[in-house]
Design an enzyme around this catalytic site. Sequence first.
Site, PDB file in Angstrom:
ATOM      1  N   GLY A 177       0.734  -1.259   0.000  1.00 50.34           N
ATOM      2  CA  GLY A 177       0.000   0.000   0.000  1.00 50.34           C
ATOM      3  C   GLY A 177       0.760   1.304   0.000  1.00 50.34           C
ATOM      4  N   GLY A 179       3.041   2.519  -2.134  1.00 52.40           N
ATOM      5  CA  GLY A 179       3.600   2.960  -3.419  1.00 52.40           C
ATOM      6  C   GLY A 179       3.000   4.262  -3.949  1.00 52.40           C
ATOM      7  N   CYS A 182       0.022   3.522  -6.026  1.00 50.48           N
ATOM      8  CA  CYS A 182      -0.740   2.397  -5.482  1.00 50.48           C
ATOM      9  C   CYS A 182      -2.051   2.896  -4.890  1.00 50.48           C
ATOM     10  CB  CYS A 182       0.131   1.768  -4.403  1.00 50.48           C
ATOM     11  SG  CYS A 182      -0.750   0.622  -3.385  1.00 50.48           S
TER      12      CYS A 182
HETATM   13  P1  5GP Z   1       7.158   3.740  -5.129  1.00 52.30           P
HETATM   14  O1  5GP Z   1       8.650   3.647  -5.025  1.00 52.30           O
HETATM   15  O2  5GP Z   1       6.714   4.280  -6.430  1.00 52.30           O
HETATM   16  O3  5GP Z   1       6.535   4.461  -3.969  1.00 52.30           O
HETATM   17  O4  5GP Z   1       6.605   2.257  -5.019  1.00 52.30           O
HETATM   18  C1  5GP Z   1       6.955   1.262  -5.948  1.00 52.30           C
HETATM   19  C2  5GP Z   1       6.206  -0.009  -5.609  1.00 52.30           C
HETATM   20  O5  5GP Z   1       4.775   0.203  -5.711  1.00 52.30           O
HETATM   21  C3  5GP Z   1       6.431  -1.164  -6.555  1.00 52.30           C
HETATM   22  O6  5GP Z   1       7.662  -1.797  -6.359  1.00 52.30           O
HETATM   23  C4  5GP Z   1       5.251  -2.069  -6.239  1.00 52.30           C
HETATM   24  O7  5GP Z   1       5.463  -2.850  -5.089  1.00 52.30           O
HETATM   25  C5  5GP Z   1       4.151  -1.061  -5.930  1.00 52.30           C
HETATM   26  N1  5GP Z   1       3.228  -0.913  -7.053  1.00 52.30           N
HETATM   27  C6  5GP Z   1       3.496  -0.688  -8.361  1.00 52.30           C
HETATM   28  N2  5GP Z   1       2.372  -0.599  -9.089  1.00 52.30           N
HETATM   29  C7  5GP Z   1       1.344  -0.790  -8.232  1.00 52.30           C
HETATM   30  C8  5GP Z   1      -0.069  -0.832  -8.380  1.00 52.30           C
HETATM   31  O8  5GP Z   1      -0.632  -0.625  -9.462  1.00 52.30           O
HETATM   32  N3  5GP Z   1      -0.783  -1.096  -7.260  1.00 52.30           N
HETATM   33  C9  5GP Z   1      -0.183  -1.334  -6.037  1.00 52.30           C
HETATM   34  N4  5GP Z   1      -0.954  -1.618  -4.996  1.00 52.30           N
HETATM   35  N5  5GP Z   1       1.141  -1.258  -5.858  1.00 52.30           N
HETATM   36  C10 5GP Z   1       1.896  -1.000  -6.940  1.00 52.30           C
END
Ligand code: 5GP
Length: 336
Positions: A177, A179, A182
């Site tokens: 959650g 991301g 996300c």
């Molecule tokens: P960020 O570094 O952008 O905060 O987080 C990256 C992570 O977000 C990814 O490695 C993956 O675990 C998660 N993530 C990527 N796409 C999605 C999505 O569409 N839904 C959700 N719940 N998580 C995502």
Amino acid sequence: MRVESERKLDFDDVLIRPKRTRLETRADVELKRTFKTPHAGFDVSGIPIIAANMDTVATLKMADALAEHSIFTAIHKHYSIEEIKSANISGDYNFMTFGLNEDLSHIKSTIDNLADKKVNKICLDVANGYTEIFVEFVSRVREQHPNCLIMAGNVVTPDMTEALIIAGADIVKIGIGPGSVCETRSVTGVGYPQLSAIIECADAAHGLSGLICADGGCRTSGDVAKAFGAGADFVMLGGMLAGHTECLTDEQLASLDKNSGKVEYYGMSSAEAMGKYSGGVAAHRASEGRVATIDYRGDVKHTVQAILGGLRSTCTYVGAPTLKQLSKRTTFIIKN
Ligand code: 5GP
């Protein structure tokens, strides 16, 4: 129904307290680490940051650019084997990503096909790492690949971190959650504050000689430092690495205004991604990701320099001559 009332923390809830130091300059800080692995039987060395396995981030061009800095990439799973074979990638810094629907024979043929590139790192990625079938999947992949490094997730609690390490994972990916694109928390109500998840799961993993990768929620180099300070062995970044030259195809680059251009970046569970790879959002599912339009940010090397410079500075503030010592030197202050 139960309520857990102990306070749990996110990156924004804390700051790192400065400490006396003998370090004179940031240049003296060593960010490279070498980890022993509980199952793979070889050491992994590099700067323990991993580009997230998203098709707008972990491209083959990104893998090539980050390897120059000894940084890892979990190459997204939508490339064909021919595309990967013809790319300039080094096995030292690259994970191949697979989902739960993958046939074991597909995983085997991918790894066998990339033997000449010495690719020996596997990322098993599912949105919900809590299912029995995922734990079984991890043990079957471990059985099939006794000499590969396996990273598996995502989970956010010590019990499942331990279960995945016992099943055969060397590194457990932590985060549900947090991301940047996300939407799991708003769509399902499920999640766990990321800093507490890292602290609690690192403790569980290290007790079994396993490792964790903090995945999601880092928006600044300060957040990356907090993740390492909390005990993360690796930190995975999506949004912080999105929007760069290396994220774009040649056609996208050709039509981009380099001064004020915008770049699309989307979650891998978004309607956008499901439309591209699964023919749309299946009737029983909801999109759990969103599309973000962000400014084009040029070559990733500038962002890498800023992140690594920030991390070296954190280490200097707390008197940690190496990244390895950062968590031992970290005291978090809760802001309010
Ligand atoms: P960020 O570094 O952008 O905060 O987080 C990256 C992570 O977000 C990814 O490695 C993956 O675990 C998660 N993530 C990527 N796409 C999605 C999505 O569409 N839904 C959700 N719940 N998580 C995502």
